[in-house]
Design an enzyme around this catalytic site. Structure first.
Site, PDB file in Angstrom:
ATOM      1  N   THR A   1      31.173 -26.024 -60.058  1.00 10.63           N
ATOM      2  CA  THR A   1      30.354 -25.818 -61.246  1.00 10.63           C
ATOM      3  C   THR A   1      29.505 -24.555 -61.174  1.00 10.63           C
ATOM      4  OG1 THR A   1      28.564 -27.154 -60.325  1.00 10.63           O
ATOM      5  CG2 THR A   1      30.214 -28.309 -61.659  1.00 10.63           C
ATOM      6  N   LYS A   2      29.402 -23.951 -59.963  1.00  4.51           N
ATOM      7  CA  LYS A   2      28.625 -22.722 -59.809  1.00  4.51           C
ATOM      8  C   LYS A   2      29.299 -21.841 -58.760  1.00  4.51           C
ATOM      9  CE  LYS A   2      25.341 -25.037 -56.785  1.00  4.51           C
ATOM     10  NZ  LYS A   2      23.994 -25.438 -56.569  1.00  4.51           N
TER      11      LYS A   2
ATOM     12  N   HIS B   1      33.230 -26.325 -74.597  1.00  6.43           N
ATOM     13  CA  HIS B   1      32.839 -26.602 -75.986  1.00  6.43           C
ATOM     14  C   HIS B   1      31.341 -26.834 -76.045  1.00  6.43           C
ATOM     15  CE1 HIS B   1      36.980 -26.958 -77.390  1.00  6.43           C
ATOM     16  NE2 HIS B   1      37.226 -27.557 -76.240  1.00  6.43           N
TER      17      HIS B   1
ATOM     18  N   LYS C   1      30.266 -25.519 -44.918  1.00  4.92           N
ATOM     19  CA  LYS C   1      30.554 -24.756 -43.708  1.00  4.92           C
ATOM     20  C   LYS C   1      30.566 -23.269 -44.038  1.00  4.92           C
ATOM     21  CE  LYS C   1      34.160 -24.544 -40.146  1.00  4.92           C
ATOM     22  NZ  LYS C   1      35.445 -25.071 -39.713  1.00  4.92           N
TER      23      LYS C   1
ATOM     24  N   ASN D   1      50.772 -22.503 -56.289  1.00 10.78           N
ATOM     25  CA  ASN D   1      51.602 -23.678 -56.060  1.00 10.78           C
ATOM     26  C   ASN D   1      51.871 -24.408 -57.380  1.00 10.78           C
ATOM     27  OD1 ASN D   1      53.047 -25.656 -54.614  1.00 10.78           O
ATOM     28  ND2 ASN D   1      51.641 -25.466 -52.887  1.00 10.78           N
TER      29      ASN D   1
END
Length: 186
Positions: free
Chosen positions: A166-167, A118, A184, A88
Site C-alpha cells: 500500500t506504500k 475509484h 528484513k 510469470n
C-alpha cells in the site's frame, strides 16, 4: 518509463466517467482486449510473444524479456518493460495509471499491479483515480502479491508472496504481509 498515449492529462485528479477521455480509454481497452486474447489463446514462441507484447504496449519490448503466458492487461499502452525482465504466468497489469518495470525485475505468478482506483465518494465512484507504479531495477515481486496505485518498489527489494503493498518499499528490503511491512534488510 511509460509514455502517455491519451490526449488529456488524467493524473492527480478524479477522472469522471462523463469526460471525453473516457471514450478514448474505452477504445484503447477494446483494441487491447483483442491483442490480449490473441496472446493468451494461441500458441506463441518467444519471438511472437515479444512482438505481440510490443504491439500491446506500443513500445519495443526487448528480446531479453521472458514471459510465461497467460498475461493480462486492461489498457496496455501505459506499460513499460525494461531489459531482462521475467513475468510469470497469470499476472494482471492494470496499467492505465502507468506501470514501469525497470531492468532485471522478476514478477511472480498471479501478481496484481493495479495503477487505478475509484473515489470513495459514492457520487463519483464510477470515476477513476490513477497513479503510476514503478518497480525499480532488480526488484522481485513474489507470487500473488498485489501492488496498489502510486507505489514504488525500491531497487533490489523483495515483496513476499501474497503481500498487499500500500506504500513505497525501500530499496534493499524485504516486505511481507497485508499491509506489507519491512521484515528484513538485504
Amino acid at each position: 518509463m511509460f509514455k502517455n498515449v491519451l490526449s488529456e492529462n488524467i493524473w492527480g485528479r478524479v477522472v469522471s466517467e462523463k469526460e471525453p477521455v473516457f471514450e478514448e480509454i474505452n477504445k484503447i481497452v477494446e483494441s487491447n482486449s483483442k491483442l490480449i486474447s490473441k496472446l493468451n489463446n494461441e500458441y506463441h514462441d518467444h519471438d511472437s510473444t515479444i512482438k505481440l507484447l510490443s504491439e500491446i504496449t506500443g513500445q519495443k519490448v526487448d528480446d531479453s524479456v521472458g514471459v510465461n503466458l497467460p498475461l493480462y492487461s486492461d489498457f496496455g499502452k501505459h506499460l513499460s518493460i525494461g531489459k531482462s525482465v521475467f513475468i510469470n504466468s497469470n499476472v494482471m497489469f492494470t496499467d492505465l495509471g502507468g506501470i514501469t518495470l525497470e531492468d532485471h525485475v522478476l514478477i511472480g505468478p498471479r501478481v496484481n499491479l493495479l495503477s487505478v482506483n475509484h473515489p470513495t465518494n459514492p457520487e463519483q465512484r464510477r470515476g477513476l483515480i490513477v497513479s503510476p507504479i514503478t518497480i525499480k531495477k532488480n526488484a522481485w515481486i513474489g507470487a500473488a502479491a498485489t501492488v496498489l496505485p502510486g507505489v514504488t518498489i525500491g531497487e533490489n527489494a523483495i515483496v513476499g508472496a501474497n503481500a498487499v503493498v500500500t506504500k513505497d518499499v525501500p530499496a534493499n528490503t524485504v516486505v511481507t504481509g497485508s499491509p506489507a511491512k519491512v521484515v528484513k534488510t538485504i
